[in-house]
Design a protein around this motif. Structure first.
Motif, PDB file in Angstrom:
ATOM      1  N   ILE A   8      11.035 -49.000 -32.029  1.00 21.44           N
ATOM      2  CA  ILE A   8      12.283 -49.106 -31.266  1.00 21.44           C
ATOM      3  C   ILE A   8      13.308 -48.125 -31.835  1.00 21.44           C
ATOM      4  O   ILE A   8      13.173 -47.661 -32.969  1.00 21.44           O
ATOM      5  N   GLY A   9      14.336 -47.840 -31.038  1.00 22.53           N
ATOM      6  CA  GLY A   9      15.408 -46.965 -31.506  1.00 22.53           C
ATOM      7  C   GLY A   9      16.002 -46.170 -30.359  1.00 22.53           C
ATOM      8  O   GLY A   9      15.551 -46.235 -29.219  1.00 22.53           O
ATOM      9  N   MET A  10      17.014 -45.416 -30.736  1.00 17.11           N
ATOM     10  CA  MET A  10      17.791 -44.652 -29.757  1.00 17.11           C
ATOM     11  C   MET A  10      17.047 -43.410 -29.267  1.00 17.11           C
ATOM     12  O   MET A  10      16.099 -42.946 -29.900  1.00 17.11           O
ATOM     13  N   MET A  11      17.576 -42.858 -28.171  1.00 13.56           N
ATOM     14  CA  MET A  11      17.110 -41.553 -27.695  1.00 13.56           C
ATOM     15  C   MET A  11      17.265 -40.543 -28.828  1.00 13.56           C
ATOM     16  O   MET A  11      18.318 -40.502 -29.467  1.00 13.56           O
ATOM     17  N   VAL A  79       8.829 -48.301 -27.460  1.00 12.54           N
ATOM     18  CA  VAL A  79       9.576 -49.178 -26.544  1.00 12.54           C
ATOM     19  C   VAL A  79      10.781 -48.417 -25.993  1.00 12.54           C
ATOM     20  O   VAL A  79      11.456 -47.685 -26.730  1.00 12.54           O
ATOM     21  N   ALA A  80      11.074 -48.615 -24.714  1.00  8.53           N
ATOM     22  CA  ALA A  80      12.233 -47.963 -24.092  1.00  8.53           C
ATOM     23  C   ALA A  80      13.507 -48.310 -24.859  1.00  8.53           C
ATOM     24  O   ALA A  80      13.707 -49.465 -25.263  1.00  8.53           O
ATOM     25  N   GLY A  81      14.350 -47.278 -25.045  1.00  9.85           N
ATOM     26  CA  GLY A  81      15.564 -47.461 -25.844  1.00  9.85           C
ATOM     27  C   GLY A  81      16.464 -48.581 -25.355  1.00  9.85           C
ATOM     28  O   GLY A  81      17.100 -49.288 -26.141  1.00  9.85           O
ATOM     29  N   GLY A  82      16.514 -48.774 -24.022  1.00 10.41           N
ATOM     30  CA  GLY A  82      17.437 -49.757 -23.465  1.00 10.41           C
ATOM     31  C   GLY A  82      16.795 -51.109 -23.177  1.00 10.41           C
ATOM     32  O   GLY A  82      17.483 -52.050 -22.753  1.00 10.41           O
ATOM     33  N   VAL A  99       7.750 -54.837 -35.631  1.00 12.20           N
ATOM     34  CA  VAL A  99       8.774 -54.051 -34.937  1.00 12.20           C
ATOM     35  C   VAL A  99       9.410 -53.093 -35.947  1.00 12.20           C
ATOM     36  O   VAL A  99       9.989 -53.522 -36.948  1.00 12.20           O
ATOM     37  N   VAL A 100       9.271 -51.803 -35.661  1.00 10.54           N
ATOM     38  CA  VAL A 100       9.784 -50.771 -36.563  1.00 10.54           C
ATOM     39  C   VAL A 100      10.947 -50.055 -35.879  1.00 10.54           C
ATOM     40  O   VAL A 100      10.780 -49.483 -34.794  1.00 10.54           O
ATOM     41  N   TRP A 101      12.086 -50.090 -36.520  1.00 12.47           N
ATOM     42  CA  TRP A 101      13.277 -49.432 -35.970  1.00 12.47           C
ATOM     43  C   TRP A 101      13.424 -48.062 -36.628  1.00 12.47           C
ATOM     44  O   TRP A 101      13.537 -47.983 -37.863  1.00 12.47           O
ATOM     45  N   LEU A 102      13.410 -47.015 -35.817  1.00 16.58           N
ATOM     46  CA  LEU A 102      13.710 -45.675 -36.325  1.00 16.58           C
ATOM     47  C   LEU A 102      15.231 -45.542 -36.328  1.00 16.58           C
ATOM     48  O   LEU A 102      15.856 -45.359 -35.284  1.00 16.58           O
ATOM     49  N   ARG A 103      15.794 -45.680 -37.514  1.00 21.77           N
ATOM     50  CA  ARG A 103      17.258 -45.749 -37.634  1.00 21.77           C
ATOM     51  C   ARG A 103      17.824 -44.356 -37.904  1.00 21.77           C
ATOM     52  O   ARG A 103      17.366 -43.669 -38.810  1.00 21.77           O
ATOM     53  N   ALA A 104      18.798 -43.977 -37.076  1.00 16.14           N
ATOM     54  CA  ALA A 104      19.367 -42.632 -37.217  1.00 16.14           C
ATOM     55  C   ALA A 104      20.877 -42.688 -37.076  1.00 16.14           C
ATOM     56  O   ALA A 104      21.413 -43.528 -36.350  1.00 16.14           O
TER      57      ALA A 104
END
Ligand code: S3P
Length: 192
Positions: A8-11, A79-82, A99-104
């Motif tokens: 998961i994560g942002m664009m 997973v889709a960002g939204g 669930v892995v969050w790519l944090r930026a």
């Protein structure tokens, strides 16, 4: 229920690039939200936004996520960002595996995405839009994530290695815990 790896994560966080590399390292199929939507509808993200609007696009995101999570083969899913704003999707994500969050940092994301037609939400003021979306989504990503991996200043290959390592540890621990619970249930049953 298979234990998927859900990214998961942002664009611009690298969900597709990193997810694909993690899938290769773990020898799992890779499922990417936007690609699945194209496969399902025959339309690209900009085409759906332009012809049907954002709510219809979000509906497609929900549908492909639900379908991906029914795969009997443990997979890596970008997973889709939204998608995290939908309560049903949140529930499915939590139940689907690690669930892995790519944090930026928003500045990192803005530096990566540029302006373009590929991401209709970023047609105007990409940096401002990213900052606004990040503020809204960050707490939701945080609450969903089993692990967070910082991507700022790290090459996608380095991020992928870290995600693979953490996902393996997490999945091994889960399966050890499940084995122990099964053994405990067996021994509790046999002593009756
Ligand atoms: C979106 C992310 C995009 C794409 C669409 C909307 C979002 O995918 O689905 O432009 O709302 O986060 P990427 O995260 O792969 O850029």
């Amino acid at each position: 229920m298979p234990e998927h790896v859900l990214v998961i994560g942002m664009m611009g966080a690298g969900k597709t690039t990193v997810g694909r590399a993690v899938a290769a390292a773990m020898r799992r199929p890779f499922l990417d939200s936007d690609a699945e939507i194209l496969e399902r509808t025959g339309l690209t993200v900009p085409e759906i936004f332009a012809t049907k609007g954002e709510p219809a696009f979000r509906g497609e995101e929900r549908a492909v996520l639900a379908a991906a999570l029914t795969s009997p083969v443990p997979s890596v899913i970008a997973v889709a960002g939204g998608a995290v704003f939908n309560p049903d999707s949140r529930r499915r994500i939590r139940a689907g595996g690690v669930v892995v969050w790519l944090r930026a940092r928003p500045q990192t994301l803005a530096g990566r995405v540029g302006v373009g037609n590929e991401r209709p939400l970023l047609e105007h003021d990409p940096a401002g839009t990213i900052a606004r979306l990040d503020a809204l989504r960050r707490p939701v990503y945080r609450s969903l994530a089993d692990v967070a991996v910082d991507v700022d200043g790290v090459a996608p290959s380095g991020v992928a290695e870290r995600v693979t390592r953490l996902a393996r540890v997490w999945l091994d621990e889960r399966s050890d815990a499940a084995d122990q619970a099964a053994r405990f249930r067996l021994s509790a049953g046999s002593s009756r």
